[in-house]
Design a protein around this motif. Structure first.
Motif, PDB file in Angstrom:
ATOM      1  N   CYS A 200       0.905  -1.093  -0.086  1.00  0.00           N
ATOM      2  CA  CYS A 200       0.211  -0.013   0.059  1.00  0.00           C
ATOM      3  C   CYS A 200       0.845   1.331   0.081  1.00  0.00           C
ATOM      4  CB  CYS A 200      -0.861   0.134   1.233  1.00  0.00           C
ATOM      5  SG  CYS A 200      -2.187   1.413   1.107  1.00  0.00           S
TER       6      CYS A 200
ATOM      7  N   SER B 175      -4.534  13.475  10.056  1.00  0.00           N
ATOM      8  CA  SER B 175      -4.485  12.824   8.732  1.00  0.00           C
ATOM      9  C   SER B 175      -3.603  11.699   8.785  1.00  0.00           C
ATOM     10  CB  SER B 175      -3.665  13.601   7.607  1.00  0.00           C
ATOM     11  OG  SER B 175      -4.540  14.773   7.356  1.00  0.00           O
TER      12      SER B 175
ATOM     13  N   VAL C 262      -6.586   3.108   8.580  1.00  0.00           N
ATOM     14  CA  VAL C 262      -7.207   2.428   7.202  1.00  0.00           C
ATOM     15  C   VAL C 262      -6.079   1.337   7.256  1.00  0.00           C
ATOM     16  CG1 VAL C 262      -7.557   2.502   4.980  1.00  0.00           C
ATOM     17  CG2 VAL C 262      -8.302   4.309   6.607  1.00  0.00           C
TER      18      VAL C 262
ATOM     19  N   LEU D  89      -3.693   4.281  -0.917  1.00  0.00           N
ATOM     20  CA  LEU D  89      -4.347   5.318  -0.062  1.00  0.00           C
ATOM     21  C   LEU D  89      -4.459   6.698  -0.054  1.00  0.00           C
ATOM     22  CD1 LEU D  89      -6.492   5.119   2.346  1.00  0.00           C
ATOM     23  CD2 LEU D  89      -4.254   4.826   3.788  1.00  0.00           C
TER      24      LEU D  89
ATOM     25  N   THR E  15      -9.916  12.513   6.013  1.00  0.00           N
ATOM     26  CA  THR E  15     -10.924  11.618   5.141  1.00  0.00           C
ATOM     27  C   THR E  15      -9.708  10.759   4.232  1.00  0.00           C
ATOM     28  OG1 THR E  15     -10.902  13.311   3.392  1.00  0.00           O
ATOM     29  CG2 THR E  15     -12.493  13.088   4.858  1.00  0.00           C
ATOM     30  N   THR E  16     -10.285   9.506   3.765  1.00  0.00           N
ATOM     31  CA  THR E  16      -9.466   8.580   3.024  1.00  0.00           C
ATOM     32  C   THR E  16     -10.180   7.919   1.924  1.00  0.00           C
ATOM     33  OG1 THR E  16     -10.097   6.607   4.610  1.00  0.00           O
ATOM     34  CG2 THR E  16      -7.885   7.945   5.144  1.00  0.00           C
TER      35      THR E  16
ATOM     36  N   GLY F 173      -1.053  11.974  -0.453  1.00  0.00           N
ATOM     37  CA  GLY F 173      -1.964  13.162   0.272  1.00  0.00           C
ATOM     38  C   GLY F 173      -2.538  13.877  -1.034  1.00  0.00           C
TER      39      GLY F 173
ATOM     40  N   VAL G  60      -5.147  10.259   1.300  1.00  0.00           N
ATOM     41  CA  VAL G  60      -5.463  10.915   2.425  1.00  0.00           C
ATOM     42  C   VAL G  60      -5.740  12.186   2.543  1.00  0.00           C
ATOM     43  CG1 VAL G  60      -4.456  10.991   4.840  1.00  0.00           C
ATOM     44  CG2 VAL G  60      -3.999   9.252   3.617  1.00  0.00           C
TER      45      VAL G  60
ATOM     46  N   MET H 148      -9.414   4.389  -0.490  1.00  0.00           N
ATOM     47  CA  MET H 148      -8.479   3.210  -0.899  1.00  0.00           C
ATOM     48  C   MET H 148      -8.722   2.872  -2.332  1.00  0.00           C
ATOM     49  SD  MET H 148      -6.189   1.180   0.112  1.00  0.00           S
ATOM     50  CE  MET H 148      -5.956   1.123   1.781  1.00  0.00           C
TER      51      MET H 148
ATOM     52  N   ALA I 248      -5.520   9.042  10.576  1.00  0.00           N
ATOM     53  CA  ALA I 248      -6.459   8.389   9.746  1.00  0.00           C
ATOM     54  C   ALA I 248      -5.900   7.270   8.617  1.00  0.00           C
ATOM     55  CB  ALA I 248      -7.321   9.363   9.045  1.00  0.00           C
ATOM     56  N   ALA I 249      -4.701   7.782   8.324  1.00  0.00           N
ATOM     57  CA  ALA I 249      -4.095   6.626   7.458  1.00  0.00           C
ATOM     58  C   ALA I 249      -3.735   5.521   7.908  1.00  0.00           C
ATOM     59  CB  ALA I 249      -2.783   7.442   6.923  1.00  0.00           C
TER      60      ALA I 249
ATOM     61  N   VAL J  29       0.809   5.300   0.362  1.00  0.00           N
ATOM     62  CA  VAL J  29      -0.201   6.322   0.883  1.00  0.00           C
ATOM     63  C   VAL J  29       0.628   7.734   0.331  1.00  0.00           C
ATOM     64  CG1 VAL J  29      -0.767   7.453   3.092  1.00  0.00           C
ATOM     65  CG2 VAL J  29      -0.402   5.011   2.963  1.00  0.00           C
TER      66      VAL J  29
END
Length: 508
Positions: free
Chosen positions: A17, A92, A99, A74, A58-59, A21, A76, A61, A95-96, A19
């Protein structure tokens, strides 16, 4: 969970995964732009279609994004770019990882360290990412007969830096180690705070201190009742009289600095359960009084972090610890006791016990000829009323020390707020029958509690942190927070940066 930091282009990163922004409204960060270009506009098309706005925390996927080497991406939300501050960034990151921990991904590459956070450098962002990530996997379930089934979780996290230069990467690596050490200290403190009070007794805290001393080659001393009686610790022992659990005074010594360098001393309140004594508390939420030893836990956690980092400083941790219980031998309102300093105290309320054990510990600390002392205590409900659960209360007899602690609090994103310690407040502690009373009435309760302690700290620079509102959470998320270990560790790190590496005496 293992962390690493490296300079790498996100489009070349293989990962379960990746990540990146997204700013509000639907604006891609540089890392997200690189991935969108590789995917031939796949991400920007989703954003234009309204799948995500980029609001902070908020996220979204994405699976099997075209042309990419990662299994998932993902997205973010970071909020508005110009408004990205400490809270938004930490939210943030939180939140990441929430998930990520809910997926089957065994590894992740996180590209959130290159975004611009108001007045923060990459070291701060890396350190905070490590701390928040480790907080996200914290669980306290060792007292349950059947632990909840654990889903597959992250084992490896790479913090990616776009176009990172060697000095920047070196600073990031150092910050990563600091963040992980702070997270380890916070975990220890949270475990101790969350442990049931029939298990986390003064004796248990002493055992934990011995284990820490053995693991990190520290010197440990544990004073028993007879030792404290010889020293004249009448205030600490007065609190312990109602309990069957023996009181302890624990001292841990970390000598990482120069031999002639005066140590900093941390003193942590260790009331392992507080009924209020004869001045009995209301029954509602009394179970949370197991957290009245979070000051002690923060001292153990900070020493653990400092020892792991091997900082070139001299640091002492002192923990006075006991229960505060009612009983036939318990101290009564109206009693007059004599502290180790020789000053006498009229007990007007036995629920103002923390200051009593602290005052003898503060006097005991004089033997170390400290450069400065900071005490940490869940001391007053008045501090919760004044500052809520956001900032710890700070009071000090030295402006320079107070400024140093406030600077550390700001750097660590572990807020504190200074309250006055004016002589006019000392009037509220007057007693007709002793040198002072142990309470000063309802007005300015946090300040008068600190005024009480200040009477035992006239020989050195001293600061007091009231963590009653920050050391634990109530309600659905009830549990210890691990604060103010980030503040305290950053305070010691700041002192280490001012220390010359020459002629240091290490703990090995």
């Amino acid at each position: 969970m293992k962390f690493s930091i490296k300079s790498v282009n996100p489009e070349k990163q293989r990962s379960a995964c990746l990540v990146v922004g997204i700013f509000e409204p639907r604006r891609l960060t540089d890392a997200a732009k690189a991935m969108d270009k590789l995917a031939e506009g796949y991400i920007s098309t989703l954003l234009r279609n309204g799948d995500m706005e980029g609001k902070a925390g908020t996220t979204l996927m994405l699976h099997k994004v075209p042309n990419t080497l990662c299994e998932r991406i993902l997205l973010v939300g970071l909020g508005k770019e110009k408004e990205l501050g400490d809270k938004e960034y930490r939210d943030s990151i939180r939140a990441a990882f929430k998930v990520l921990n809910g997926t089957g991904a065994a590894d992740a590459a996180v590209f959130l360290n290159d975004v611009s956070v108001n007045n923060r450098d990459i070291a701060w962002k890396v350190s905070q990412t490590a701390i928040v990530a480790m907080e996200s996997i914290y669980r306290f379930d060792q007292l349950k007969s059947k632990a909840e089934e654990k889903k597959p979780h992250l084992r490896k996290v790479t913090l990616g830096v776009l176009n990172g230069l060697q000095p920047e990467l070196a600073a990031g690596e150092e910050a990563l180690q600091q963040g992980l050490a702070i997270a380890d200290g916070m975990k220890l403190a949270k475990d101790l705070g969350n442990l049931a009070p029939n298990l986390c007794t003064p004796t248990y805290l002493a055992e934990q201190a011995r284990d820490i001393a053995k693991a990190h080659k520290l010197k440990v001393t544990v004073l028993e009742q007879k030792d404290m009686e010889k020293l004249g610790m009448g205030a600490l022992l007065a609190v312990a009289r109602g309990s069957r659990q023996p009181a302890k005074l624990i001292a841990l010594e970390y000598w990482g600095g120069a031999e002639k360098e005066k140590p900093v001393v941390l003193v942590g309140k260790g009331i392992t359960f507080d009924t209020g004594g004869i001045s009995l508390k209301p029954a509602a939420e009394m179970d949370e009084m197991k957290y009245d030893m979070c000051g002690a836990a923060s001292v153990l956690g900070t020493l653990t972090a400092v020892a792991k980092l091997g900082l070139p400083v001299n640091l002492i941790g002192i923990i006075p610890t006991t229960e505060n219980m009612p009983g036939g031998n318990a101290t009564r309102p109206g009693d007059v006791i004599t502290s180790m300093s020789g000053q006498t105290i009229e007990i007007l309320n036995t629920d103002a016990e923390g200051r009593l054990i602290l005052c003898d510990a503060l006097t005991y600390a004089e033997r170390y000829q400290p450069e400065a002392i900071v005490d940490i205590a869940t001391l007053t409900g008045a501090c919760v009323i004044a500052l809520g659960h956001v900032a710890s209360g700070l009071l000090s007899n030295d402006d320079g020390l107070a400024a140093e602690l406030l600077g550390a609090a700001e750097r660590a994103a572990d807020p504190a707020w200074r309250l006055p310690l004016w002589d006019e407040y000392q009037e509220q502690l007057k007693s007709n029958f002793a040198d002072m009373a142990n309470i000063g009435g309802r007005a300015a309760g946090t300040i008068t509690a600190a005024c009480f302690l200040s009477r035992f700290t006239k020989k050195y620079r001293w600061a007091h942190l009231d963590i009653a509102g920050t050391a634990w959470k109530s309600g659905k998320e009830k549990g210890a927070t691990g604060r103010p270990i980030p503040l305290l560790t950053q305070f010691i790190i700041g002192r280490a940066l001012k220390t010359s590496p020459a002629d240091l005496k290490r703990n090995d």
